[in-house]
Design a protein around this motif. Structure first.
Motif, PDB file in Angstrom:
ATOM      1  N   MET A  98       0.736  -1.312   0.026  1.00 33.52           N
ATOM      2  CA  MET A  98      -0.049  -0.115   0.006  1.00 33.52           C
ATOM      3  C   MET A  98       0.901   1.217   0.100  1.00 33.52           C
ATOM      4  N   LYS A  99       2.061   1.346  -0.672  1.00 33.71           N
ATOM      5  CA  LYS A  99       2.739   2.392  -0.789  1.00 33.71           C
ATOM      6  C   LYS A  99       2.088   3.626  -1.755  1.00 33.71           C
ATOM      7  N   PRO A 104       0.757   9.789 -11.453  1.00 39.60           N
ATOM      8  CA  PRO A 104       0.906   9.264 -12.848  1.00 39.60           C
ATOM      9  C   PRO A 104       1.145   7.766 -12.571  1.00 39.60           C
ATOM     10  N   LEU A 105       2.046   7.329 -11.534  1.00 42.38           N
ATOM     11  CA  LEU A 105       2.214   5.757 -11.505  1.00 42.38           C
ATOM     12  C   LEU A 105       0.866   5.281 -10.794  1.00 42.38           C
ATOM     13  N   MET A 106       0.437   5.988 -10.018  1.00 41.30           N
ATOM     14  CA  MET A 106      -0.919   5.331  -9.390  1.00 41.30           C
ATOM     15  C   MET A 106      -2.036   5.191 -10.179  1.00 41.30           C
ATOM     16  N   LEU A 108      -1.532   4.562 -13.419  1.00 41.14           N
ATOM     17  CA  LEU A 108      -1.020   3.330 -14.359  1.00 41.14           C
ATOM     18  C   LEU A 108      -1.269   2.010 -13.452  1.00 41.14           C
ATOM     19  N   GLU A 109      -0.963   2.121 -12.168  1.00 40.40           N
ATOM     20  CA  GLU A 109      -1.255   0.804 -11.404  1.00 40.40           C
ATOM     21  C   GLU A 109      -2.753   0.502 -11.516  1.00 40.40           C
ATOM     22  N   LYS A 110      -3.529   1.381 -11.246  1.00 43.99           N
ATOM     23  CA  LYS A 110      -4.861   1.130 -11.210  1.00 43.99           C
ATOM     24  C   LYS A 110      -5.390   0.592 -12.400  1.00 43.99           C
ATOM     25  N   GLN A 111      -4.997   1.323 -13.729  1.00 48.16           N
ATOM     26  CA  GLN A 111      -5.413   0.707 -14.928  1.00 48.16           C
ATOM     27  C   GLN A 111      -4.661  -0.676 -15.244  1.00 48.16           C
ATOM     28  N   PHE A 112      -3.590  -1.022 -14.756  1.00 53.65           N
ATOM     29  CA  PHE A 112      -3.021  -2.427 -14.913  1.00 53.65           C
ATOM     30  C   PHE A 112      -3.829  -3.387 -14.123  1.00 53.65           C
ATOM     31  N   MET A 113      -3.903  -3.086 -12.664  1.00 53.78           N
ATOM     32  CA  MET A 113      -4.783  -4.019 -12.099  1.00 53.78           C
ATOM     33  C   MET A 113      -6.004  -4.322 -12.539  1.00 53.78           C
ATOM     34  N   LYS A 114      -6.808  -3.200 -12.925  1.00 53.40           N
ATOM     35  CA  LYS A 114      -8.032  -3.509 -13.681  1.00 53.40           C
ATOM     36  C   LYS A 114      -7.869  -4.499 -14.749  1.00 53.40           C
ATOM     37  N   ALA A 115      -7.090  -4.073 -15.526  1.00 56.61           N
ATOM     38  CA  ALA A 115      -6.939  -5.050 -17.009  1.00 56.61           C
ATOM     39  C   ALA A 115      -6.501  -6.504 -16.500  1.00 56.61           C
ATOM     40  N   LEU A 116      -5.657  -6.836 -15.390  1.00 54.78           N
ATOM     41  CA  LEU A 116      -5.279  -8.096 -14.968  1.00 54.78           C
ATOM     42  C   LEU A 116      -6.835  -8.881 -14.880  1.00 54.78           C
ATOM     43  N   LYS A 117      -7.551  -8.070 -14.162  1.00 54.76           N
ATOM     44  CA  LYS A 117      -8.910  -8.619 -13.752  1.00 54.76           C
ATOM     45  C   LYS A 117      -9.978  -9.042 -14.859  1.00 54.76           C
ATOM     46  N   SER A 118      -9.590  -8.560 -16.102  1.00 47.16           N
ATOM     47  CA  SER A 118     -10.550  -8.768 -17.036  1.00 47.16           C
ATOM     48  C   SER A 118      -9.872  -9.605 -18.220  1.00 47.16           C
TER      49      SER A 118
END
Length: 143
Positions: A98-99, A104-106, A108-118
Motif C-alpha cells: 500500500m505504498k 501518474p504511477l498510481m 497506471l497501477e490502477k489501470q494495470f490491476m483493472k486489466a488483469l481482472k479482465s
C-alpha cells in the motif's frame, strides 16, 4: 470376406478418426493451452498496456509457481492467482502493498490491476511475446 466385415472396418475407422480429432465445439486454437513451464522463469516485463507503451514505470508478471502470479504494478507489489482452462485464462488479483506514489504511477497501477481482472486469454506469439487479453484490455510483455 463375411458380409459384416466391411461394416466392422468402417466402425473401427470411424472410431480411430474420432479419437484423433479435436473434441466437438473446440477449435485447435482453444485446445492449445499454455503450460506453466512456458510462463515460468524470468519475470515478464510489460511493454504495452491497452495499446499504449509502458515507459517510465515497471509492470511485471512473475508466474513463480503453477496457479500463482506476482509482480510489480508501477508503484506497489501485487500477488494474484491464475487459472488456465482449455477455453479460458483468468487472473484473480489478491494482496498488494500500500505504498503511495505520484499520481501518474498510481493511475497506471490502477489501470494495470483493472486489466488483469479482465483477462480471459493468454498466448505467446512467434516472437516470444506474452499476449494477455480480454474484453477491452490487452497486455503485451516480453522477457
Amino acid at each position: 470376406m463375411t458380409p459384416r466385415l466391411p461394416h466392422m472396418l468402417l466402425a473401427v475407422s470411424a472410431t480411430i478418426l474420432a479419437a484423433c480429432s479435436t473434441p466437438s465445439g473446440t477449435s485447435t486454437e482453444e485446445a492449445a493451452m499454455l503450460e506453466h513451464e512456458q510462463l515460468a522463469g524470468a519475470a515478464w516485463q510489460v511493454q504495452q498496456l491497452n495499446g499504449q507503451p509502458v515507459t517510465n514505470a515497471t509492470l511485471t508478471l512473475n508466474f513463480h509457481e503453477p496457479g500463482k502470479l506476482a509482480g510489480k504494478a508501477a508503484c506497489n507489489n501485487y500477488m494474484a492467482s491464475y487459472e488456465q482452462l482449455p477455453s479460458r485464462f483468468s487472473i484473480q488479483t489478491g494482496g498488494m502493498t500500500m505504498k503511495a506514489c505520484p499520481p501518474p504511477l498510481m493511475d497506471l497501477e490502477k489501470q494495470f490491476m483493472k486489466a488483469l481482472k479482465s483477462i480471459d486469454s493468454a498466448t505467446i506469439d512467434d516472437q516470444g511475446t506474452l499476449l494477455l487479453s480480454g474484453e477491452g484490455v490487452e497486455i503485451k510483455a516480453t522477457r
